[in-house]
Design a protein around this motif. Sequence first.
Motif, PDB file in Angstrom:
ATOM      1  N   PRO A 129       0.807  -1.225   0.000  1.00 17.85           N
ATOM      2  CA  PRO A 129       0.000   0.000   0.000  1.00 17.85           C
ATOM      3  C   PRO A 129       0.842   1.277   0.000  1.00 17.85           C
ATOM      4  O   PRO A 129       0.423   2.274  -0.600  1.00 17.85           O
ATOM      5  N   MET A 130       1.992   1.267   0.666  1.00 15.91           N
ATOM      6  CA  MET A 130       2.770   2.520   0.735  1.00 15.91           C
ATOM      7  C   MET A 130       3.354   2.883  -0.622  1.00 15.91           C
ATOM      8  O   MET A 130       3.414   4.061  -0.988  1.00 15.91           O
ATOM      9  N   ALA A 131       3.777   1.858  -1.379  1.00 14.44           N
ATOM     10  CA  ALA A 131       4.279   2.121  -2.734  1.00 14.44           C
ATOM     11  C   ALA A 131       3.143   2.660  -3.601  1.00 14.44           C
ATOM     12  O   ALA A 131       3.298   3.649  -4.330  1.00 14.44           O
ATOM     13  N   ARG A 132       1.973   2.045  -3.515  1.00 17.95           N
ATOM     14  CA  ARG A 132       0.833   2.489  -4.321  1.00 17.95           C
ATOM     15  C   ARG A 132       0.402   3.899  -3.924  1.00 17.95           C
ATOM     16  O   ARG A 132       0.077   4.738  -4.771  1.00 17.95           O
ATOM     17  N   ALA A 133       0.396   4.148  -2.606  1.00 18.52           N
ATOM     18  CA  ALA A 133      -0.109   5.440  -2.117  1.00 18.52           C
ATOM     19  C   ALA A 133       0.721   6.609  -2.627  1.00 18.52           C
ATOM     20  O   ALA A 133       0.181   7.688  -2.891  1.00 18.52           O
ATOM     21  N   ALA A 134       2.037   6.407  -2.776  1.00 18.22           N
ATOM     22  CA  ALA A 134       2.884   7.521  -3.225  1.00 18.22           C
ATOM     23  C   ALA A 134       2.387   8.023  -4.579  1.00 18.22           C
ATOM     24  O   ALA A 134       2.371   9.233  -4.838  1.00 18.22           O
ATOM     25  N   VAL A 135       1.961   7.111  -5.443  1.00 16.92           N
ATOM     26  CA  VAL A 135       1.481   7.483  -6.776  1.00 16.92           C
ATOM     27  C   VAL A 135       0.051   8.024  -6.688  1.00 16.92           C
ATOM     28  O   VAL A 135      -0.275   9.063  -7.259  1.00 16.92           O
ATOM     29  N   GLU A 136      -0.780   7.318  -5.948  1.00 18.95           N
ATOM     30  CA  GLU A 136      -2.185   7.740  -5.854  1.00 18.95           C
ATOM     31  C   GLU A 136      -2.296   9.158  -5.289  1.00 18.95           C
ATOM     32  O   GLU A 136      -3.037  10.008  -5.801  1.00 18.95           O
ATOM     33  N   MET A 137      -1.513   9.435  -4.244  1.00 22.62           N
ATOM     34  CA  MET A 137      -1.621  10.748  -3.598  1.00 22.62           C
ATOM     35  C   MET A 137      -1.064  11.855  -4.498  1.00 22.62           C
ATOM     36  O   MET A 137      -1.607  12.957  -4.545  1.00 22.62           O
ATOM     37  N   ALA A 138       0.025  11.549  -5.236  1.00 25.12           N
ATOM     38  CA  ALA A 138       0.536  12.548  -6.195  1.00 25.12           C
ATOM     39  C   ALA A 138      -0.546  12.853  -7.229  1.00 25.12           C
ATOM     40  O   ALA A 138      -0.688  13.991  -7.688  1.00 25.12           O
ATOM     41  N   GLY A 139      -1.343  11.842  -7.587  1.00 26.19           N
ATOM     42  CA  GLY A 139      -2.453  12.048  -8.529  1.00 26.19           C
ATOM     43  C   GLY A 139      -3.470  13.051  -7.987  1.00 26.19           C
ATOM     44  O   GLY A 139      -4.007  13.871  -8.730  1.00 26.19           O
ATOM     45  N   TRP A 140      -3.732  13.000  -6.687  1.00 32.66           N
ATOM     46  CA  TRP A 140      -4.670  13.963  -6.070  1.00 32.66           C
ATOM     47  C   TRP A 140      -4.091  15.372  -6.120  1.00 32.66           C
ATOM     48  O   TRP A 140      -4.807  16.348  -6.357  1.00 32.66           O
ATOM     49  N   ASP A 141      -2.773  15.473  -5.876  1.00 29.92           N
ATOM     50  CA  ASP A 141      -2.140  16.797  -5.937  1.00 29.92           C
ATOM     51  C   ASP A 141      -2.215  17.349  -7.358  1.00 29.92           C
ATOM     52  O   ASP A 141      -2.546  18.523  -7.564  1.00 29.92           O
ATOM     53  N   LEU A 142      -1.937  16.478  -8.342  1.00 30.16           N
ATOM     54  CA  LEU A 142      -2.037  16.898  -9.755  1.00 30.16           C
ATOM     55  C   LEU A 142      -3.443  17.393 -10.062  1.00 30.16           C
ATOM     56  O   LEU A 142      -3.624  18.456 -10.668  1.00 30.16           O
ATOM     57  N   ALA A 143      -4.441  16.623  -9.653  1.00 24.27           N
ATOM     58  CA  ALA A 143      -5.836  16.981  -9.945  1.00 24.27           C
ATOM     59  C   ALA A 143      -6.205  18.298  -9.273  1.00 24.27           C
ATOM     60  O   ALA A 143      -6.897  19.137  -9.861  1.00 24.27           O
ATOM     61  N   ALA A 144      -5.727  18.498  -8.037  1.00 25.61           N
ATOM     62  CA  ALA A 144      -6.031  19.752  -7.336  1.00 25.61           C
ATOM     63  C   ALA A 144      -5.379  20.930  -8.057  1.00 25.61           C
ATOM     64  O   ALA A 144      -6.004  21.979  -8.261  1.00 25.61           O
ATOM     65  N   ARG A 145      -4.111  20.748  -8.476  1.00 29.05           N
ATOM     66  CA  ARG A 145      -3.420  21.839  -9.184  1.00 29.05           C
ATOM     67  C   ARG A 145      -4.095  22.151 -10.517  1.00 29.05           C
ATOM     68  O   ARG A 145      -4.219  23.312 -10.898  1.00 29.05           O
ATOM     69  N   GLU A 146      -4.518  21.095 -11.204  1.00 30.57           N
ATOM     70  CA  GLU A 146      -5.181  21.316 -12.490  1.00 30.57           C
ATOM     71  C   GLU A 146      -6.447  22.165 -12.309  1.00 30.57           C
ATOM     72  O   GLU A 146      -6.757  23.025 -13.117  1.00 30.57           O
TER      73      GLU A 146
END
Length: 367
Positions: free
Chosen positions: A98-115
């Motif tokens: 889960p920690m490996a997956r979360a690093a990518v998933e959470m960066a995706g949320w940051d990307l979406a928020a910035r967009e």
Amino acid sequence: MKIERAVLREVPLRLREYFEISSGGQQDRRVLLLTLFAEGIESWSECVVMETPSYSSETTETAWHVLTDVILPAVVGRTVDDPSTDLLAPVAWIRGHPMARAAVEMAGWDLAARERGVSLSALLGGVRDRVPVGVSVGLQSSDDALHDAVAGYVEAGYSRVKIKIKPGRDLEMLRGLRTRFPDVPFMADANSAYTLDDLPRLEPFDELDLMMIEQPLAHDDVLHHARLQARLSTPVCLDESIESDGDAELALELGACRTINIKPARVGGFAESRAIHDRMVAAGLPVWCGGMLESGIGRAYNVALASLPGFTLPGDISASRRYWERDIVTPEFEVHDGHMAVPTGPGIGVEVDVDRIEALTVRRAEF
Ligand code: OSB
Ligand code: MG
């Protein structure tokens, strides 16, 4: 939004103080930082994994392996719209990690928020502009050292103080603390140091007026936590035992806890964190946000999560100064009046010190 490029880095950071829990101690963190690049937007996230498989089964090396050999090659080139599902869809078959997956998933949320030009807190559905925060105090060599450490954090105004315990450093130690600090909101975290055979040692914890006792029993032993909770008036909090919303459902069904420490990385990211949060709110139970000795990058994600309505208990979200001589984000995180401000800028809302990270990087992989 198309993910065009990803960079994974290992950045050594030394904690200001050695931090010891029942399963061992550490001072040097091997911080894994991920950068995703998508159509002019750059997102930074942190994989908060420990060096050894002592807290969970993941390690720095397993996370590096799963990220570089499995996840990142599958994610680069993808188009993301909904961060809770899109990014990791091609590797939805991965078990664990889960920690490996979360690093990518959470960066995706940051990307979406910035967009969208909004803060991560706003995108998640946060309702607070500041969150109550506590501090986690590691095992100390003596009661005197513990009392001094606690006095310092009480002085700094933290909303509650969590004390790490293990057999031999528990009841008597906590009684001493309670006598010296009668009004401080305390809780204890055992990181799985006990078994149900220790019931005679655990039952007297009810005298100590603790907010909760966190993860007293084994990481994979929800049943015995339920038996223990039935014998204690002090709420049991689960940390290591909860790696998914399904784990939370089981724990509630069995009555194994009355609160959950949600660490987004431990459960695979924000989508799962929100599912657990929503389940607990529906059950009328509080949650709080745990910590993994993050850099300011990981902390920014935690503060955003903790702004959701069900996070009513103080989190293990302490000031940058509590961990680092100098953080890798600006402004550094600070605690005022027992609270931390939720950043309002786009995405994680803090500036990443890219030059310093570049200078500190000891390992790098690019996709
Ligand atoms: O059990 O919550 C825990 C740190 C590393 C591993 C496990 C835990 C912790 C902490 C530190 O308690 C919380 C923090 O980041 O301040
Ligand atoms: Mg814990």
